[in-house]
Design a protein around this motif. Structure first.
Motif, PDB file in Angstrom:
ATOM      1  N   ALA A   1      82.978  -3.056-101.480  1.00 30.66           N
ATOM      2  CA  ALA A   1      83.607  -3.686-100.316  1.00 30.66           C
ATOM      3  C   ALA A   1      82.905  -3.275 -99.034  1.00 30.66           C
ATOM      4  N   ALA A   2      82.546  -2.009 -98.961  1.00 33.38           N
ATOM      5  CA  ALA A   2      81.846  -1.524 -97.775  1.00 33.38           C
ATOM      6  C   ALA A   2      80.475  -2.189 -97.659  1.00 33.38           C
ATOM      7  N   ALA A   3      79.764  -2.302 -98.767  1.00 36.27           N
ATOM      8  CA  ALA A   3      78.435  -2.920 -98.735  1.00 36.27           C
ATOM      9  C   ALA A   3      78.521  -4.387 -98.344  1.00 36.27           C
ATOM     10  N   ALA A   4      79.527  -5.089 -98.846  1.00 32.42           N
ATOM     11  CA  ALA A   4      79.675  -6.506 -98.515  1.00 32.42           C
ATOM     12  C   ALA A   4      80.003  -6.696 -97.044  1.00 32.42           C
ATOM     13  N   SER A   5      80.785  -5.797 -96.508  1.00 32.85           N
ATOM     14  CA  SER A   5      81.173  -5.960 -95.103  1.00 32.85           C
ATOM     15  C   SER A   5      80.102  -5.460 -94.140  1.00 32.85           C
TER      16      SER A   5
ATOM     17  N   ALA B   1      77.004  -6.280 -93.953  1.00 32.09           N
ATOM     18  CA  ALA B   1      76.077  -7.335 -93.539  1.00 32.09           C
ATOM     19  C   ALA B   1      76.512  -8.003 -92.234  1.00 32.09           C
ATOM     20  N   ALA B   2      77.798  -8.101 -91.998  1.00 33.91           N
ATOM     21  CA  ALA B   2      78.280  -8.812 -90.819  1.00 33.91           C
ATOM     22  C   ALA B   2      78.752  -7.871 -89.715  1.00 33.91           C
ATOM     23  N   CYS B   3      78.463  -6.604 -89.814  1.00 35.53           N
ATOM     24  CA  CYS B   3      79.004  -5.636 -88.853  1.00 35.53           C
ATOM     25  C   CYS B   3      77.924  -5.094 -87.934  1.00 35.53           C
ATOM     26  N   SER B   4      78.408  -4.505 -86.835  1.00 38.63           N
ATOM     27  CA  SER B   4      77.498  -3.827 -85.919  1.00 38.63           C
ATOM     28  C   SER B   4      77.085  -2.491 -86.541  1.00 38.63           C
ATOM     29  N   GLN B   5      76.098  -1.870 -85.962  1.00 42.74           N
ATOM     30  CA  GLN B   5      75.639  -0.572 -86.481  1.00 42.74           C
ATOM     31  C   GLN B   5      76.764   0.457 -86.432  1.00 42.74           C
ATOM     32  N   HIS B   6      77.558   0.419 -85.354  1.00 41.50           N
ATOM     33  CA  HIS B   6      78.671   1.360 -85.227  1.00 41.50           C
ATOM     34  C   HIS B   6      79.682   1.148 -86.354  1.00 41.50           C
ATOM     35  N   ALA B   7      80.003  -0.081 -86.642  1.00 42.50           N
ATOM     36  CA  ALA B   7      80.947  -0.392 -87.717  1.00 42.50           C
ATOM     37  C   ALA B   7      80.371   0.016 -89.067  1.00 42.50           C
ATOM     38  N   LYS B   8      79.056  -0.202 -89.218  1.00 44.01           N
ATOM     39  CA  LYS B   8      78.416   0.200 -90.470  1.00 44.01           C
ATOM     40  C   LYS B   8      78.521   1.712 -90.677  1.00 44.01           C
ATOM     41  N   ASN B   9      78.256   2.454 -89.627  1.00 37.61           N
ATOM     42  CA  ASN B   9      78.335   3.917 -89.708  1.00 37.61           C
ATOM     43  C   ASN B   9      79.749   4.372 -90.055  1.00 37.61           C
ATOM     44  N   GLU B  10      80.733   3.740 -89.428  1.00 29.92           N
ATOM     45  CA  GLU B  10      82.126   4.105 -89.706  1.00 29.92           C
ATOM     46  C   GLU B  10      82.498   3.779 -91.149  1.00 29.92           C
ATOM     47  N   THR B  11      81.994   2.672 -91.649  1.00 30.51           N
ATOM     48  CA  THR B  11      82.278   2.287 -93.026  1.00 30.51           C
ATOM     49  C   THR B  11      81.652   3.284 -93.998  1.00 30.51           C
TER      50      THR B  11
ATOM     51  N   ASN C   1      82.261   7.860 -97.638  1.00 31.19           N
ATOM     52  CA  ASN C   1      81.956   9.260 -97.959  1.00 31.19           C
ATOM     53  C   ASN C   1      83.224  10.101 -98.012  1.00 31.19           C
ATOM     54  N   ALA C   2      84.150   9.825 -97.096  1.00 27.71           N
ATOM     55  CA  ALA C   2      85.420  10.563 -97.096  1.00 27.71           C
ATOM     56  C   ALA C   2      86.209  10.276 -98.368  1.00 27.71           C
ATOM     57  N   VAL C   3      86.218   9.011 -98.795  1.00 24.40           N
ATOM     58  CA  VAL C   3      86.914   8.646-100.031  1.00 24.40           C
ATOM     59  C   VAL C   3      86.258   9.357-101.212  1.00 24.40           C
ATOM     60  N   ALA C   4      84.947   9.354-101.259  1.00 23.94           N
ATOM     61  CA  ALA C   4      84.231  10.022-102.359  1.00 23.94           C
ATOM     62  C   ALA C   4      84.527  11.516-102.360  1.00 23.94           C
ATOM     63  N   THR C   5      84.574  12.117-101.185  1.00 21.51           N
ATOM     64  CA  THR C   5      84.886  13.545-101.088  1.00 21.51           C
ATOM     65  C   THR C   5      86.295  13.820-101.588  1.00 21.51           C
ATOM     66  N   ASP C   6      87.257  12.959-101.198  1.00 25.03           N
ATOM     67  CA  ASP C   6      88.634  13.124-101.670  1.00 25.03           C
ATOM     68  C   ASP C   6      88.717  12.981-103.186  1.00 25.03           C
TER      69      ASP C   6
END
Length: 95
Positions: A11-15, A17-27, A32-37
């Motif tokens: 879902a993150a990878a699909a989204s 493509a249409a996001c700004s760099q800031h949004a990409k970084n947040e995604t 990463n936070a989900v993976a850590t959890d």
């Protein structure tokens, strides 16, 4: 758990493509936070299983030790009872 991370990553990878760099970084940070959890949850689960296994093995060992002690005690009592019976039989033959 891995499926959840995989779905989140797709879902993150699909989204991205249409996001700004800031949004990409947040995604990416959220993924990463989900993976850590997920990793922390799995590690906690493994630790719980290890602790339960150790506890069960200790209980089995303690039960085996207690059973051994009871068998040894019973054998010792039988030995004394047999000795006493033999002594009594010998004494009755003397008289």
């Amino acid at each position: 758990m891995k499926k959840i991370v995989l779905v989140a990553a797709i879902a993150a990878a699909a989204s991205l493509a249409a996001c700004s760099q800031h949004a990409k970084n947040e995604t990416v940070e959220a993924a990463n936070a989900v993976a850590t959890d997920v990793n922390a949850t799995v590690a906690a689960g493994v630790n719980s299983v290890d602790a339960a296994t150790d506890s069960a093995m200790n209980n089995i060992s303690n039960a085996a030790d207690a059973a051994t002690n009871k068998v040894e005690s019973a054998a010792e009592k039988m030995k004394h009872a047999t000795g006493n019976a033999m002594s009594d039989a010998g004494n009755s033959l003397k008289h």
